[in-house]
Scaffold this active site. Structure first.
Site, short mmCIF file in Angstrom:
data_model
loop_
_atom_site.label_atom_id
_atom_site.label_comp_id
_atom_site.label_asym_id
_atom_site.label_seq_id
_atom_site.Cartn_x
_atom_site.Cartn_y
_atom_site.Cartn_z
N GLY A 167 2.72 -0.86 4.38
CA GLY A 167 2.83 0.52 3.93
C GLY A 167 4.28 0.91 3.73
O GLY A 167 4.88 0.66 2.68
N GLY B 93 2.48 2.47 10.83
CA GLY B 93 3.53 3.47 10.64
C GLY B 93 4.31 3.81 11.89
O GLY B 93 5.04 4.80 11.92
N SER C 71 3.29 -1.93 10.54
CA SER C 71 4.72 -2.02 10.82
C SER C 71 5.33 -3.38 10.47
O SER C 71 6.24 -3.84 11.16
CB SER C 71 5.01 -1.64 12.28
OG SER C 71 4.64 -0.29 12.50
N HIS D 170 -9.54 1.65 4.94
CA HIS D 170 -8.27 1.79 5.65
C HIS D 170 -8.45 2.80 6.78
O HIS D 170 -9.21 3.77 6.65
CB HIS D 170 -7.18 2.27 4.67
CG HIS D 170 -5.82 2.23 5.27
ND1 HIS D 170 -5.37 3.21 6.12
CD2 HIS D 170 -4.82 1.32 5.17
CE1 HIS D 170 -4.14 2.90 6.51
NE2 HIS D 170 -3.78 1.76 5.94
N ASN E 298 0.87 -1.18 0.00
CA ASN E 298 0.00 0.00 0.00
C ASN E 298 0.91 1.23 0.00
O ASN E 298 1.46 1.60 1.04
CB ASN E 298 -0.89 -0.03 1.25
CG ASN E 298 -1.70 1.25 1.41
OD1 ASN E 298 -1.81 2.04 0.48
ND2 ASN E 298 -2.25 1.45 2.61
N TRP E 299 1.05 1.84 -1.17
CA TRP E 299 1.97 2.97 -1.28
C TRP E 299 1.41 4.26 -0.69
O TRP E 299 2.13 5.26 -0.60
CB TRP E 299 2.32 3.22 -2.75
CG TRP E 299 3.24 2.21 -3.35
CD1 TRP E 299 3.97 1.25 -2.69
CD2 TRP E 299 3.54 2.05 -4.75
NE1 TRP E 299 4.69 0.51 -3.59
CE2 TRP E 299 4.45 0.98 -4.86
CE3 TRP E 299 3.13 2.71 -5.91
CZ2 TRP E 299 4.96 0.56 -6.09
CZ3 TRP E 299 3.63 2.28 -7.13
CH2 TRP E 299 4.54 1.22 -7.21
N LYS E 300 0.13 4.27 -0.34
CA LYS E 300 -0.51 5.49 0.18
C LYS E 300 -0.24 6.64 -0.80
O LYS E 300 -0.16 6.41 -2.00
CB LYS E 300 -0.03 5.78 1.60
CG LYS E 300 -0.18 4.53 2.49
CD LYS E 300 0.05 4.79 3.95
CE LYS E 300 -0.14 3.48 4.72
NZ LYS E 300 -0.02 3.63 6.15
N GLU F 128 -5.69 -4.39 10.98
CA GLU F 128 -4.65 -3.35 11.10
C GLU F 128 -4.97 -2.45 12.29
O GLU F 128 -5.67 -1.44 12.14
CB GLU F 128 -4.64 -2.48 9.84
CG GLU F 128 -4.23 -3.19 8.59
CD GLU F 128 -3.61 -2.21 7.61
OE1 GLU F 128 -2.48 -2.47 7.16
OE2 GLU F 128 -4.24 -1.19 7.30
P1 PGA Z 1 2.76 0.51 7.73
O1 PGA Z 1 1.29 0.71 7.13
O2 PGA Z 1 3.29 -0.78 7.12
O3 PGA Z 1 3.52 1.71 7.28
O4 PGA Z 1 2.61 0.38 9.20
C1 PGA Z 1 0.41 -0.36 6.96
C2 PGA Z 1 -0.88 0.15 6.37
O5 PGA Z 1 -1.29 1.27 6.69
O6 PGA Z 1 -1.52 -0.55 5.55
#
Ligand code: PGA
Length: 226
Positions: free
Chosen positions: A203, A152, A182, A97, A10-12, A146
């Site tokens: 992410g 993050g 994470s 999300h 998920n590149w956001k 999640e």
């Molecule tokens: P992260 O994000 O791997 O940066 O914790 C995961 C997500 O939001 O899908």
């Protein structure tokens, strides 16, 4: 037979189209032949078309997803991306999300409507939940657990907690359950080891192609052992 292992990037709101294509050209050739590992990349809407062309041209085993989908169909809905339009690029979409819920006012009701729109367009909905209290709409066969505190932050949930949530969700819905929050190359196998966890949503650690290649390699090792 080994279980499915979904590795979803998920590149956001990151990566220009040029950066996206660079990632595809580095990661694509490094995905091992393994029918159980399903690699999915979810770029920004603006990069979907070119990412799809690059994946096809390279013949890479990468599925393409979006990070959201409209709760409306085709019509006078300025700024929206409906399933009927998106389906030319994607086979899967993230829905609900926690960042969508926190910053864009998405509710369980919106999530339910988006799931319906995805299913109507033959797009697989992947619904993100924060715990067992978040409803999973009917027809949803892929769910990502999640917890917000793990997203993050560098502090993932424990594999034991993730397992308990996965078991409960699987029993209630029959869906395959992924863990997200994470995940990186150092901890992915702790989650994949768990029989009832069918993959990860990643992410931050998905942005660097070298890190992501290592993540896939870790998944391949685990896949040969489960
Ligand atoms: P992260 O994000 O791997 O940066 O914790 C995961 C997500 O939001 O899908």
């Amino acid at each position: 037979m080994s279980k499915n292992i979904w590795i979803i990037a998920n590149w956001k709101a990151h990566k220009t189209t040029t950066e996206a294509l660079d990632w595809i050209s580095q990661v694509g050739p490094n995905i091992p032949e393994n029918d159980n590992i399903k690699v999915v990349v979810c770029p920004a809407f603006s990069a979907l078309s070119e990412v799809k062309n690059a994946v096809l041209a390279g013949g890479y085993p990468i599925l393409i997803g979006s990070q959201d989908i409209s709760a409306f169909g085709v019509g006078a809905y300025t700024g929206e991306e409906p399933g009927e339009v998106l389906k030319q690029f994607i086979g899967l979409t993230l829905i609900g999300h926690s960042e969508r819920r926190e910053y864009f006012g998405e509710t369980d009701k919106t999530v339910e409507e988006k799931v319906k729109m995805a299913l109507n367009s033959d797009i697989t909905p992947l619904v993100c939940i924060q715990g067992t209290a978040t409803p999973v709409p009917d027809g949803c066969k892929l769910v990502a657990y999640e917890p917000a505190f793990a997203i993050g932050t560098g502090t993932p949930d424990t594999p034991e907690n993730a397992r308990e949530v996965a078991l409960e969700i699987k029993a209630k819905t029959g869906a395959e359950v992924l863990y997200g929050g994470s995940v990186d190359q150092s901890n992915i196998r702790n989650f994949l080891k768990i029989k009832d966890i069918n993959g990860v949503l990643i992410g931050k650690a998905s942005l660097d192609p070298n890190e992501f290649i290592k993540i896939i390699e870790e998944a391949a090792v685990e896949s040969s052992e489960v």
